[in-house]
Design a protein around this motif. Structure first.
Motif, PDB file in Angstrom:
ATOM      1  N   HIS A 261      -9.291  -3.465   1.450  1.00 46.90           N
ATOM      2  CA  HIS A 261     -10.420  -2.636   0.459  1.00 46.90           C
ATOM      3  C   HIS A 261      -9.977  -1.474  -0.387  1.00 46.90           C
ATOM      4  CE1 HIS A 261     -11.929  -3.916   4.791  1.00 46.90           C
ATOM      5  NE2 HIS A 261     -10.450  -3.565   5.351  1.00 46.90           N
ATOM      6  N   GLN A 262      -9.154  -2.203  -0.995  1.00 44.99           N
ATOM      7  CA  GLN A 262      -8.576  -0.991  -1.811  1.00 44.99           C
ATOM      8  C   GLN A 262      -9.094  -1.318  -3.474  1.00 44.99           C
ATOM      9  OE1 GLN A 262      -5.933   1.864  -2.514  1.00 44.99           O
ATOM     10  NE2 GLN A 262      -6.988   1.934  -4.295  1.00 44.99           N
ATOM     11  N   GLU A 263      -9.710  -0.401  -3.884  1.00 47.88           N
ATOM     12  CA  GLU A 263      -9.890  -0.652  -5.523  1.00 47.88           C
ATOM     13  C   GLU A 263      -8.854  -0.542  -6.146  1.00 47.88           C
ATOM     14  OE1 GLU A 263     -13.337   0.645  -7.002  1.00 47.88           O
ATOM     15  OE2 GLU A 263     -14.749   0.915  -5.227  1.00 47.88           O
ATOM     16  N   MET A 264      -7.865  -1.310  -7.226  1.00 50.19           N
ATOM     17  CA  MET A 264      -7.448  -1.785  -7.975  1.00 50.19           C
ATOM     18  C   MET A 264      -7.869  -1.778  -9.378  1.00 50.19           C
ATOM     19  SD  MET A 264      -5.181  -4.143  -6.081  1.00 50.19           S
ATOM     20  CE  MET A 264      -4.970  -3.769  -4.589  1.00 50.19           C
ATOM     21  N   VAL A 265      -7.043  -1.764 -10.605  1.00 52.81           N
ATOM     22  CA  VAL A 265      -7.213  -1.693 -11.947  1.00 52.81           C
ATOM     23  C   VAL A 265      -5.959  -2.553 -12.381  1.00 52.81           C
ATOM     24  CG1 VAL A 265      -7.328  -0.859 -14.425  1.00 52.81           C
ATOM     25  CG2 VAL A 265      -8.362  -0.061 -12.159  1.00 52.81           C
ATOM     26  N   ASN A 266      -6.065  -4.506 -13.426  1.00 55.35           N
ATOM     27  CA  ASN A 266      -5.168  -4.417 -13.820  1.00 55.35           C
ATOM     28  C   ASN A 266      -4.989  -4.339 -15.089  1.00 55.35           C
ATOM     29  OD1 ASN A 266      -3.094  -6.088 -13.685  1.00 55.35           O
ATOM     30  ND2 ASN A 266      -4.193  -8.227 -14.308  1.00 55.35           N
ATOM     31  N   PHE A 267      -3.520  -3.908 -15.740  1.00 59.56           N
ATOM     32  CA  PHE A 267      -3.616  -3.559 -17.614  1.00 59.56           C
ATOM     33  C   PHE A 267      -2.828  -3.721 -17.276  1.00 59.56           C
ATOM     34  CE2 PHE A 267      -3.634   0.465 -14.990  1.00 59.56           C
ATOM     35  CZ  PHE A 267      -2.506   0.993 -15.310  1.00 59.56           C
ATOM     36  N   ILE A 268      -1.742  -3.998 -18.435  1.00 59.06           N
ATOM     37  CA  ILE A 268      -0.235  -3.959 -18.966  1.00 59.06           C
ATOM     38  C   ILE A 268       0.038  -2.403 -18.871  1.00 59.06           C
ATOM     39  CG2 ILE A 268       1.213  -5.360 -20.958  1.00 59.06           C
ATOM     40  CD1 ILE A 268      -1.215  -6.791 -21.261  1.00 59.06           C
ATOM     41  N   VAL A 269       1.973  -2.960 -18.077  1.00 57.75           N
ATOM     42  CA  VAL A 269       2.427  -1.717 -18.604  1.00 57.75           C
ATOM     43  C   VAL A 269       3.930  -2.868 -18.775  1.00 57.75           C
ATOM     44  CG1 VAL A 269       3.736  -0.261 -17.435  1.00 57.75           C
ATOM     45  CG2 VAL A 269       1.898  -0.522 -17.085  1.00 57.75           C
TER      46      VAL A 269
ATOM     47  N   MET B 199       1.139  -0.949   0.005  1.00 63.03           N
ATOM     48  CA  MET B 199      -0.427   0.044   0.004  1.00 63.03           C
ATOM     49  C   MET B 199       0.776   1.198   0.115  1.00 63.03           C
ATOM     50  SD  MET B 199      -2.735  -1.002  -0.249  1.00 63.03           S
ATOM     51  CE  MET B 199      -3.932   0.956  -0.373  1.00 63.03           C
ATOM     52  N   ASP B 200       1.791   0.938   1.173  1.00 58.57           N
ATOM     53  CA  ASP B 200       2.973   2.125   0.959  1.00 58.57           C
ATOM     54  C   ASP B 200       3.576   2.418  -1.047  1.00 58.57           C
ATOM     55  OD1 ASP B 200       2.811   2.860   3.549  1.00 58.57           O
ATOM     56  OD2 ASP B 200       4.565   1.855   3.893  1.00 58.57           O
ATOM     57  N   PHE B 201       4.293   1.583  -1.014  1.00 57.78           N
ATOM     58  CA  PHE B 201       4.172   1.736  -2.525  1.00 57.78           C
ATOM     59  C   PHE B 201       3.530   1.918  -3.615  1.00 57.78           C
ATOM     60  CE2 PHE B 201       3.932  -0.807  -6.576  1.00 57.78           C
ATOM     61  CZ  PHE B 201       4.964  -0.706  -7.932  1.00 57.78           C
ATOM     62  N   TYR B 202       1.652   1.865  -3.743  1.00 55.92           N
ATOM     63  CA  TYR B 202       0.680   1.853  -4.104  1.00 55.92           C
ATOM     64  C   TYR B 202       0.408   3.763  -4.300  1.00 55.92           C
ATOM     65  CZ  TYR B 202      -4.541   1.623  -6.160  1.00 55.92           C
ATOM     66  OH  TYR B 202      -5.107   1.415  -7.047  1.00 55.92           O
ATOM     67  N   THR B 203       0.967   3.827  -2.514  1.00 52.90           N
ATOM     68  CA  THR B 203      -0.068   5.027  -2.969  1.00 52.90           C
ATOM     69  C   THR B 203       1.053   6.225  -3.118  1.00 52.90           C
ATOM     70  OG1 THR B 203      -1.005   4.776  -1.199  1.00 52.90           O
ATOM     71  CG2 THR B 203      -0.167   6.743  -1.065  1.00 52.90           C
ATOM     72  N   ASP B 204       2.306   5.905  -3.496  1.00 46.54           N
ATOM     73  CA  ASP B 204       3.534   6.269  -4.684  1.00 46.54           C
ATOM     74  C   ASP B 204       3.468   6.601  -5.600  1.00 46.54           C
ATOM     75  OD1 ASP B 204       6.337   8.234  -3.667  1.00 46.54           O
ATOM     76  OD2 ASP B 204       6.804   5.692  -4.726  1.00 46.54           O
ATOM     77  N   GLU B 205       3.163   5.244  -6.421  1.00 45.38           N
ATOM     78  CA  GLU B 205       2.769   5.558  -7.497  1.00 45.38           C
ATOM     79  C   GLU B 205       1.781   5.734  -8.230  1.00 45.38           C
ATOM     80  OE1 GLU B 205       4.804   3.067 -10.069  1.00 45.38           O
ATOM     81  OE2 GLU B 205       5.750   3.908  -8.725  1.00 45.38           O
ATOM     82  N   ILE B 206       1.360   6.162  -7.239  1.00 44.42           N
ATOM     83  CA  ILE B 206      -0.295   7.056  -7.452  1.00 44.42           C
ATOM     84  C   ILE B 206       0.030   8.844  -7.228  1.00 44.42           C
ATOM     85  CG2 ILE B 206      -2.680   8.269  -7.199  1.00 44.42           C
ATOM     86  CD1 ILE B 206      -2.710   4.924  -8.362  1.00 44.42           C
TER      87      ILE B 206
ATOM     88  N   LYS C  92       3.214   9.974  -8.085  1.00 43.07           N
ATOM     89  CA  LYS C  92       3.879   9.636  -9.067  1.00 43.07           C
ATOM     90  C   LYS C  92       3.836   9.890 -10.599  1.00 43.07           C
ATOM     91  CE  LYS C  92       8.244   8.446  -6.799  1.00 43.07           C
ATOM     92  NZ  LYS C  92       9.106   7.654  -6.608  1.00 43.07           N
ATOM     93  N   ARG C  93       3.165   8.844 -10.982  1.00 41.08           N
ATOM     94  CA  ARG C  93       2.375   8.607 -12.227  1.00 41.08           C
ATOM     95  C   ARG C  93       0.877   8.101 -12.328  1.00 41.08           C
ATOM     96  NH1 ARG C  93       6.214   4.954 -10.705  1.00 41.08           N
ATOM     97  NH2 ARG C  93       8.257   5.493 -12.465  1.00 41.08           N
ATOM     98  N   LYS C  94       0.378   8.470 -11.551  1.00 46.02           N
ATOM     99  CA  LYS C  94      -1.482   8.831 -11.766  1.00 46.02           C
ATOM    100  C   LYS C  94      -2.228   6.821 -11.991  1.00 46.02           C
ATOM    101  CE  LYS C  94      -1.107  13.304 -11.110  1.00 46.02           C
ATOM    102  NZ  LYS C  94      -1.163  13.750  -9.625  1.00 46.02           N
ATOM    103  N   ARG C  95      -1.184   6.253 -11.820  1.00 50.87           N
ATOM    104  CA  ARG C  95      -1.724   5.546 -12.110  1.00 50.87           C
ATOM    105  C   ARG C  95      -0.936   3.536 -11.898  1.00 50.87           C
ATOM    106  NH1 ARG C  95      -0.517   3.772 -18.836  1.00 50.87           N
ATOM    107  NH2 ARG C  95       1.849   3.667 -17.845  1.00 50.87           N
ATOM    108  N   CYS C  96      -1.386   2.818 -11.291  1.00 48.39           N
ATOM    109  CA  CYS C  96      -0.596   1.461 -10.783  1.00 48.39           C
ATOM    110  C   CYS C  96      -1.172   0.365 -11.011  1.00 48.39           C
ATOM    111  CB  CYS C  96      -0.040   1.936  -9.030  1.00 48.39           C
ATOM    112  SG  CYS C  96       0.941   0.486  -8.379  1.00 48.39           S
ATOM    113  N   PRO C  97      -1.091  -0.292 -12.532  1.00 52.60           N
ATOM    114  CA  PRO C  97      -1.620  -1.479 -12.496  1.00 52.60           C
ATOM    115  C   PRO C  97      -1.775  -2.527 -11.286  1.00 52.60           C
ATOM    116  CG  PRO C  97       0.490  -1.530 -13.660  1.00 52.60           C
ATOM    117  CD  PRO C  97       0.055   0.092 -13.016  1.00 52.60           C
ATOM    118  N   ALA C  98      -2.482  -3.112 -10.746  1.00 51.76           N
ATOM    119  CA  ALA C  98      -2.518  -3.769  -9.588  1.00 51.76           C
ATOM    120  C   ALA C  98      -3.671  -5.439 -10.062  1.00 51.76           C
ATOM    121  CB  ALA C  98      -2.831  -3.296  -8.256  1.00 51.76           C
ATOM    122  N   ASP C  99      -3.421  -6.580  -9.524  1.00 51.18           N
ATOM    123  CA  ASP C  99      -4.233  -7.206  -9.868  1.00 51.18           C
ATOM    124  C   ASP C  99      -5.008  -7.653  -8.233  1.00 51.18           C
ATOM    125  OD1 ASP C  99      -5.848  -9.529 -10.016  1.00 51.18           O
ATOM    126  OD2 ASP C  99      -4.549 -10.794 -11.399  1.00 51.18           O
TER     127      ASP C  99
END
Length: 568
Positions: free
Chosen positions: A235-243, A202-209, A211-218
C-alpha cells in the motif's frame, strides 16, 4: 576485490550468478533435471572442464567459475566446492510426513556474485555479498513453472485437491512457506517471512523519510510474491531513483567476452512420468490438424502444448471457426483432426468457435473421407445441464459430415484437475503401445479398435432418444410435508372443478425422490448417458383405468389408441 580499471575489466571476475547454485541437465523426454535457471551455465561449466557427477540429481552443487587477468579473463578456472563447506537445509513439513519424500533441500544463504557496486565513481565488478533468505524466495525457486515446478507434487504430499474451487496453487504455496520456515528454524538458520520483512522495510522507509525526506525504492522488487495486499509495502507508493553508493546488475561475463553459450547438457533419463514421444516415422497420419475453441485461453494453451508435442507434422493450432474451410478440398491421405474446445456459459460456443456449427451445415452429409478426429471438451460441472455440451456438438457435427471419431469425447472439468485430464488425452494419443497416432491395428474397413469403439458409442448416443426402457416404480420420498398435503387435498375436494394451478401456487418448487427398479438391459442402456442428459418418464396407466377411459370415449379399440391412452 580490486576495482575496474579504465577501459578494462576488473582483474578478477566471478562468472556465477550466485556463489551457490544447482546444476541442470536436459533429459531425453525434454524435461529438466535440476534448476532450469542454470541450464546454460551448467553447459558452460562443462565446456571449461567441470566433470559431471556420476550420479545426477535435482540438487547437484555447481562449481565456481573464476577468471583473472594473468590467465586471461576469457578462460575461467573451475573450482569445486567441498561438500562440507556448503550448508544445505532439508525441507520437511511440520504436519505432512509425506512431504519429506519429495527430497527437497536448499542452500542456507543467497550469496550474490553477479552485481557490481559504484562507490564515488569507483566501480567494483567483483563484490559478492550475502544476506539471508525470505521464505518467498525459496518457495518461488521451487514452485515457479520455469524453475523446479513442484506444485502438483506438493499438492499430492499435502493432500490438497487440485481443483479450481480449492484454489489449490495458493494452498500449495502456503504449505511450502510453512515447510521452509519450519525447516530453517529447526536447524537454527536465519530466514524471514514476507510479512516480517515487509514491516521491517516500512520501519526503515519511514525513518528515512523523516531524516532525509526521501527514500529510493522499487515497488516491483519489494512487494513479495505472496501475501499481496496483506503486506504493508503493498500500500506504499514509492519513487525509484539513483543514489550512490549503488549496487547495479552487470552484463554476464560470457556476453562481455563474446562467448556463445553451448547447448544444454543432455542425459539419457526420463524424468516425466507421463511423457509421450511423437514419432513421425511411425505415425499413421501424414497431416495432423489442431483446432481450438477458447473463451478464456485455457483451450488455446492446451492446443499450443499439443501442437508442440506433435512438432513439424502439426498444422495449427487454429481457431475452430476455420475448420470447415479445410473441407473445401478432398483429402487424398489419412488425416487426423484434433479439436480442443470449451463450452461458454450454458452450452454456447466460445468466441473463437461461434461460426463453426453454421459452417459445418454447408457440408453435405457423409461427404468427407479419409479424415479421423478426436475432441477434448472442456467445461464446468457447475453447469450440470450443459456440461461440456459444445464439445459434444462439435463431435456430432464432424460425424455427420463423414469424419470418423478415433475416441470417445474426452471431457475435462475445470472444477477438477485440468492437467490430469489433458495428460490422459495425450496418453490416448501418443502412448507407444496403443496410442491413436501410432496404432496400426485395423479392421477390414481400415478402422482402428479405438475408432470402432467410438463409432459404437456414437451410435449409442444417436439412438438413445429412440430407446424405451421399462422400469418398475418402487416408492417415493415426498419433500412436501403431510400437513400441506392434507390442506391441498381438502382444497381440491371442496373445489373439484377449479384448475390445479389455483392450488399449486400454495407451495414452492420442491424435489421429491422417486425410486425405480431396472432390469439388467435397462442398466446397460443408462450407462451410455453422459452428465447433463435428461431422462423423460412416461408413466403407464393401469389396465382398469385404461378400460374405464376407453369406454367413456367410446372408441373402437385399436393398437395405436391403446398404447397412446396407456401413456396419457
Amino acid at each position: 576485490f580490486a576495482p575496474k580499471k579504465d577501459m578494462q575489466s576488473a582483474p578478477v571476475r566471478i562468472w556465477n550468478r550466485q556463489l551457490l547454485g544447482y546444476a541442470a541437465y536436459r533429459c531425453s523426454d525434454g524435461t529438466t533435471l535440476g534448476d532450469p535457471a542454470n541450464l546454460a551455465f551448467t553447459a558452460l561449466c562443462v565446456q571449461f572442464g567441470w566433470e559431471l557427477p556420476e550420479r545426477k540429481s535435482d540438487f547437484d552443487m555447481l562449481p565456481l567459475l573464476i577468471s583473472d587477468e594473468s590467465a586471461g579473463l576469457e578462460s575461467p578456472s573451475v573450482y569445486d566446492l567441498p561438500a562440507d563447506t556448503v550448508l544445505e537445509v532439508t525441507i520437511e513439513h511440520p504436519e505432512y510426513d509425506l512431504f519429506v519424500a519429495l527430497n527437497l533441500r536448499w542452500y542456507a544463504i543467497p550469496a550474490i556474485s553477479n552485481v557490481g557496486v559504484d562507490i564515488g565513481g569507483v566501480y567494483y565488478q567483483t563484490s559478492p555479498f550475502n544476506g539471508w533468505y525470505a521464505i518467498t524466495e525459496i518457495a518461488r525457486n521451487l514452485l515457479d513453472r520455469q524453475r523446479y515446478n513442484i506444485a502438483e507434487a506438493v499438492a499430492i504430499a499435502c493432500d490438497i485437491p487440485q481443483t479450481t474451487l480449492a484454489i489449490w496453487r495458493d494452498d500449495v504455496q502456503l504449505q511450502v512457506h510453512r515447510a521452509i520456515l519450519h525447516s530453517f528454524t529447526k536447524h537454527a538458520i536465519s530466514v524471514v517471512d514476507h510479512h516480517t520483512a515487509s514491516d521491517a522495510f516500512m520501519d526503515f522507509y519511514t525513518d528515512e523519510i523523516k531524516k532525509r525526506k526521501r527514500c529510493p525504492a522499487d515497488w516491483v522488487w519489494l512487494v513479495p510474491p505472496a501475501g499481496g495486499s496483506m503486506t504493508s509495502v503493498f500500500h506504499q507508493e514509492m519513487v525509484n531513483f539513483i543514489v550512490k553508493p549503488q549496487y547495479t546488475p552487470q552484463v554476464a561475463m560470457w556476453e562481455e567476452e563474446g562467448i556463445d553459450l553451448p547447448a544444454p547438457v543432455s542425459i539419457n533419463t526420463c524424468k516425466s512420468t507421463n511423457y509421450f514421444h511423437f514419432k513421425t516415422e511411425s505415425s499413421i497420419y501424414k497431416y495432423i490438424y489442431v483446432f481450438y475453441g477458447s473463451e478464456t485461453g485455457t483451450s488455446l494453451r492446451f492446443a499450443t502444448r499439443l501442437s508442440s508435442d506433435i512438432g513439424d507434422a502439426c498444422i495449427g493450432p487454429a481457431p475452430l471457426d476455420s475448420l470447415p474451410n479445410i473441407f473445401k478440398n478432398p483429402f487424398h491421405c489419412r488425416t487426423l483432426i484434433l479439436v480442443l474446445t470449451s463450452t461458454f456459459g450454458r452450452g454456447n460456443p466460445p468466441s473463437s468457435a461461434k461460426k463453426f456449427i453454421k459452417g459445418m451445415e454447408d457440408i453435405p452429409n457423409k461427404s468427407i473421407v479419409n479424415v479421423d478426429f478426436g475432441v477434448f471438451a472442456l467445461g464446468s460441472s457447475a453447469y450440470i445441464q450443459t456440461f461440456a455440451e459444445f464439445g459434444y456438438k462439435v463431435n456430432e457435427a464432424l460425424v455427420k459430415a463423414g469424419c470418423i471419431p478415433v475416441m470417445k469425447v474426452c471431457v475435462c472439468d475445470e472444477l477438477k484437475s485440468n492437467e490430469k485430464s489433458f495428460s490422459s488425452f495425450r496418453e490416448l494419443l501418443f502412448n507407444d503401445q496403443n496410442g491413436i497416432i501410432h496404432y496400426k491395428m485395423r479392421d477390414s474397413k481400415g478402422h482402428t479398435s479405438h475408432q470402432i469403439e467410438s463409432m459404437i458409442e456414437a451410435s449409442k448416443f444417436a439412438s438413445l432418444h429412440q430407446r424405451k426402457i421399462i422400469i418398475q416404480f418402487q416408492g417415493c420420498a415426498r419433500v412436501v410435508s403431510s400437513q400441506i398435503n392434507d390442506e391441498l387435498h381438502s382444497a381440491l375436494h371442496q373445489n373439484k372443478y377449479e384448475s390445479w394451478g389455483n392450488h399449486s401456487k400454495k407451495i414452492s418448487r420442491s424435489t421429491d425422490l422417486f425410486s425405480f427398479k431396472l432390469d439388467e438391459r435397462g442398466r446397460e442402456h443408462l450407462k451410455d448417458l453422459r452428465p447433463g442428459d435428461h431422462i423423460a418418464l412416461y408413466p403407464s396407466n393401469s389396465e382398469d383405468t385404461f378400460e374405464q377411459v376407453y369406454r367413456m370415449i367410446q372408441h373402437d379399440k385399436s393398437s395405436t389408441l391403446t398404447q397412446t391412452t396407456k401413456q396419457l
